[in-house]
Scaffold this motif. Structure first.
Motif, PDB file in Angstrom:
ATOM      1  N   ALA A 124     -10.155 -22.027  16.543  1.00 34.81           N
ATOM      2  CA  ALA A 124     -11.033 -21.413  15.545  1.00 34.81           C
ATOM      3  C   ALA A 124     -11.807 -22.461  14.748  1.00 34.81           C
ATOM      4  CB  ALA A 124     -10.217 -20.543  14.599  1.00 34.81           C
ATOM      5  N   LYS A 125     -13.073 -22.187  14.523  1.00 35.19           N
ATOM      6  CA  LYS A 125     -13.916 -22.983  13.642  1.00 35.19           C
ATOM      7  C   LYS A 125     -14.052 -22.190  12.337  1.00 35.19           C
ATOM      8  CE  LYS A 125     -14.637 -25.870  16.993  1.00 35.19           C
ATOM      9  NZ  LYS A 125     -13.845 -27.122  17.027  1.00 35.19           N
ATOM     10  N   ILE A 126     -13.605 -22.773  11.245  1.00 34.62           N
ATOM     11  CA  ILE A 126     -13.571 -22.063   9.963  1.00 34.62           C
ATOM     12  C   ILE A 126     -14.404 -22.822   8.937  1.00 34.62           C
ATOM     13  CG2 ILE A 126     -12.097 -21.218   8.097  1.00 34.62           C
ATOM     14  CD1 ILE A 126      -9.821 -21.011  10.164  1.00 34.62           C
ATOM     15  N   LEU A 127     -15.316 -22.110   8.310  1.00 39.01           N
ATOM     16  CA  LEU A 127     -16.158 -22.688   7.269  1.00 39.01           C
ATOM     17  C   LEU A 127     -15.987 -21.886   5.984  1.00 39.01           C
ATOM     18  CD1 LEU A 127     -18.469 -24.647   6.396  1.00 39.01           C
ATOM     19  CD2 LEU A 127     -20.068 -22.840   7.100  1.00 39.01           C
ATOM     20  N   PHE A 128     -15.729 -22.587   4.882  1.00 39.84           N
ATOM     21  CA  PHE A 128     -15.632 -21.947   3.577  1.00 39.84           C
ATOM     22  C   PHE A 128     -16.978 -22.023   2.862  1.00 39.84           C
ATOM     23  CE2 PHE A 128     -11.211 -22.349   4.448  1.00 39.84           C
ATOM     24  CZ  PHE A 128     -10.524 -21.506   3.576  1.00 39.84           C
ATOM     25  N   VAL A 129     -17.257 -20.995   2.073  1.00 38.99           N
ATOM     26  CA  VAL A 129     -18.419 -21.009   1.191  1.00 38.99           C
ATOM     27  C   VAL A 129     -17.923 -20.700  -0.214  1.00 38.99           C
ATOM     28  CG1 VAL A 129     -20.672 -20.025   0.655  1.00 38.99           C
ATOM     29  CG2 VAL A 129     -19.950 -20.241   3.049  1.00 38.99           C
ATOM     30  N   GLY A 130     -18.189 -21.629  -1.147  1.00 39.27           N
ATOM     31  CA  GLY A 130     -17.713 -21.468  -2.516  1.00 39.27           C
ATOM     32  C   GLY A 130     -18.831 -21.613  -3.523  1.00 39.27           C
ATOM     33  N   ALA A 149     -27.060 -18.801   1.492  1.00 38.33           N
ATOM     34  CA  ALA A 149     -26.011 -18.161   2.295  1.00 38.33           C
ATOM     35  C   ALA A 149     -26.563 -17.732   3.647  1.00 38.33           C
ATOM     36  CB  ALA A 149     -25.436 -16.966   1.546  1.00 38.33           C
ATOM     37  N   LYS A 150     -27.783 -17.198   3.644  1.00 42.74           N
ATOM     38  CA  LYS A 150     -28.412 -16.777   4.906  1.00 42.74           C
ATOM     39  C   LYS A 150     -28.586 -17.965   5.840  1.00 42.74           C
ATOM     40  CE  LYS A 150     -32.366 -14.261   6.801  1.00 42.74           C
ATOM     41  NZ  LYS A 150     -33.608 -13.513   6.465  1.00 42.74           N
ATOM     42  N   GLN A 151     -29.010 -19.100   5.284  1.00 42.19           N
ATOM     43  CA  GLN A 151     -29.205 -20.284   6.118  1.00 42.19           C
ATOM     44  C   GLN A 151     -27.880 -20.813   6.657  1.00 42.19           C
ATOM     45  OE1 GLN A 151     -32.331 -21.571   7.029  1.00 42.19           O
ATOM     46  NE2 GLN A 151     -30.927 -22.497   8.517  1.00 42.19           N
ATOM     47  N   ILE A 152     -26.849 -20.805   5.805  1.00 40.56           N
ATOM     48  CA  ILE A 152     -25.518 -21.253   6.242  1.00 40.56           C
ATOM     49  C   ILE A 152     -25.025 -20.397   7.406  1.00 40.56           C
ATOM     50  CG2 ILE A 152     -23.083 -21.365   5.555  1.00 40.56           C
ATOM     51  CD1 ILE A 152     -24.114 -22.142   2.707  1.00 40.56           C
ATOM     52  N   ILE A 153     -25.214 -19.081   7.279  1.00 35.95           N
ATOM     53  CA  ILE A 153     -24.775 -18.160   8.329  1.00 35.95           C
ATOM     54  C   ILE A 153     -25.573 -18.379   9.612  1.00 35.95           C
ATOM     55  CG2 ILE A 153     -24.663 -15.713   8.968  1.00 35.95           C
ATOM     56  CD1 ILE A 153     -24.092 -15.183   5.935  1.00 35.95           C
ATOM     57  N   CYS A 154     -26.880 -18.571   9.476  1.00 33.29           N
ATOM     58  CA  CYS A 154     -27.715 -18.817  10.662  1.00 33.29           C
ATOM     59  C   CYS A 154     -27.292 -20.090  11.382  1.00 33.29           C
ATOM     60  CB  CYS A 154     -29.184 -18.910  10.262  1.00 33.29           C
ATOM     61  SG  CYS A 154     -29.930 -17.337   9.808  1.00 33.29           S
ATOM     62  N   ASP A 155     -26.935 -21.112  10.606  1.00 31.08           N
ATOM     63  CA  ASP A 155     -26.535 -22.388  11.211  1.00 31.08           C
ATOM     64  C   ASP A 155     -25.143 -22.312  11.841  1.00 31.08           C
ATOM     65  OD1 ASP A 155     -28.922 -23.484  10.357  1.00 31.08           O
ATOM     66  OD2 ASP A 155     -28.066 -24.436   8.568  1.00 31.08           O
ATOM     67  N   PHE A 156     -24.211 -21.647  11.155  1.00 31.96           N
ATOM     68  CA  PHE A 156     -22.817 -21.636  11.611  1.00 31.96           C
ATOM     69  C   PHE A 156     -22.555 -20.561  12.662  1.00 31.96           C
ATOM     70  CE2 PHE A 156     -18.256 -20.471  10.936  1.00 31.96           C
ATOM     71  CZ  PHE A 156     -17.702 -21.684  11.324  1.00 31.96           C
ATOM     72  N   LYS A 157     -23.308 -19.471  12.598  1.00 28.46           N
ATOM     73  CA  LYS A 157     -23.166 -18.346  13.543  1.00 28.46           C
ATOM     74  C   LYS A 157     -21.734 -17.788  13.573  1.00 28.46           C
ATOM     75  CE  LYS A 157     -26.921 -19.896  16.549  1.00 28.46           C
ATOM     76  NZ  LYS A 157     -27.371 -20.978  15.637  1.00 28.46           N
ATOM     77  N   PRO A 158     -21.238 -17.306  12.447  1.00 31.37           N
ATOM     78  CA  PRO A 158     -19.879 -16.755  12.430  1.00 31.37           C
ATOM     79  C   PRO A 158     -19.807 -15.431  13.189  1.00 31.37           C
ATOM     80  CG  PRO A 158     -20.966 -16.286  10.362  1.00 31.37           C
ATOM     81  CD  PRO A 158     -21.889 -17.177  11.131  1.00 31.37           C
TER      82      PRO A 158
END
Length: 369
Positions: free
Chosen positions: A35-41, A88-97
């Motif tokens: 699993a690749k896990i990314l936190f957003v705080g 947040a939108k950019q983070i999601i686009c880059d990480f592709k969860p």
């Protein structure tokens, strides 16, 4: 890349949000080592240090809460919310969860809003008996809602609710140290009754003032006390104590890094009524006096505490009455073996073990459905 499990976990602000979030991440990793896990705080909040210390990457958003006292300041807050949504939108686009998890706190709002808008399944975890504003707003978009208390249909659609309990720090459950060993580790008398006073990671002014107001009572008792003042208050407390007569049976520290040892050393704990702390007390069967913070949304700590008090599983003292009553009540309680045994027995009945594993399984299901 296509076979990897990619998960975003968002939220934070307090240890009560961060510890469950990290526990969920660890449980996901245990089930899916790939699993690749990314936190957003939230930038400037404690998750920006605690999450990397736990071995996970975190991205920060400039999000903060509304100022109910000074409405003009909310112009800047609105700007930060809009900016956080874009980030947040950019983070999601880059990480592709493949799935997004929200644990409450400022950052989970924009992150899960954007994830849901992009068709990514979302799971939220509500720690308290009274749902937080962010989670109530996100509930309509979430696929699963993991809770720790009964009757949460007041806030969330019943068909989405799963009662899982709150994940806790794994070190508490893995600890094998005895009470005597724990006391020796903390420099205490292994045969003496012990009370632990904690106010959360930053401290609690009311708990601290209760101690300062009754130093003579503490000094003249046959009980030993461990007092976590919190980093925010530590300098002030040290200055005030330097002007007082020494209190040999009072061990003072600003922060306790190994709570498993501290909890084990104690016969009785005095604590705020945060949901994460309460879940820990339930799992380890620790007698506790709860002093709910009045400075929280919807007075949810009082509701958390009363869920235990109504089952004879804890003692509750109102914040406004703590300075007068807390120390005397704690000493009386710790000297009554029958009360301690009853509190321990009843609080254990409320434990919900394996919470992190159950939530992790739901996260993986959502990602692979």
């Amino acid at each position: 890349m296509d076979n990897e499990l990619r998960v975003i976990i968002s939220g934070g602000g307090t240890g009560g949000h961060i510890f469950p979030a990290v526990s969920i991440a660890n449980a996901i990793r245990a089930l899916r080592p790939d699993a690749k896990i990314l936190f957003v705080g939230a930038l400037g909040r404690m998750e920006m240090q605690r999450v990397p210390a736990a071995g996970y990457e975190i991205k920060g958003l400039p999000i903060c809460g509304f100022d109910r006292r000074n409405l003009l300041r909310n112009i800047k807050v609105l700007y930060k919310i809009i900016k956080s949504q874009r980030m947040a939108k950019q983070i999601i686009c880059d990480f592709k969860p493949m799935v997004a998890v929200g644990v409450g706190g400022y950052a989970s709002g924009p992150t899960l809003n954007q994830a849901a808008a992009m068709g990514i399944p979302c799971l939220i975890q509500e720690q308290n008996s009274y749902a937080g504003v962010t989670n109530k707003l996100l509930a309509r978009k979430a696929k699963r809602i993991c809770v720790a208390y009964d009757d949460m249909e007041r806030f969330f659609p019943a068909e989405k609710i799963i009662k899982t309990g709150n994940p806790v720090r794994q070190t508490l459950l893995d600890s094998k140290i005895t009470k005597e060993e724990a006391r020796k580790t903390m420099g205490l008398d292994p045969s003496r009754k012990t009370i632990l006073l904690v106010g959360g990671s930053l401290g609690a002014r009311t708990v601290n003032e209760s101690v300062m107001a009754h130093l003579d009572t503490i000094r003249n008792s046959d009980i030993q006390f461990i007092w976590q003042t919190g980093k925010y208050y530590s300098d002030e407390i040290a200055r005030r104590l330097s002007q007082e007569e020494a209190c040999p049976n009072l061990t003072v520290t600003d922060f306790i890094s190994d709570m498993a040892v501290a909890y084990t050393a104690a016969d009785l704990v005095v604590s705020r009524a945060g949901a994460s702390s309460i879940s820990e007390f339930c799992l380890i069967g620790k007698p506790v006096i709860l002093v709910p913070s009045p400075n929280v949304a919807e007075d949810h700590q009082t509701k958390n505490a009363m869920a235990l008090v109504n089952r004879q599983a804890a003692i509750c003292i109102k914040d406004a009455e703590a300075t007068d009553k807390l120390i005397e009540t704690a000493i009386t309680t710790v000297n009554n073996p029958d009360t301690l045994a009853s509190l321990s027995e009843n609080i254990l009945k409320l434990a919900l073990p394996n919470s992190a594993d159950i939530i992790a399984q739901e996260v993986i299901k959502l990602a692979t459905e």
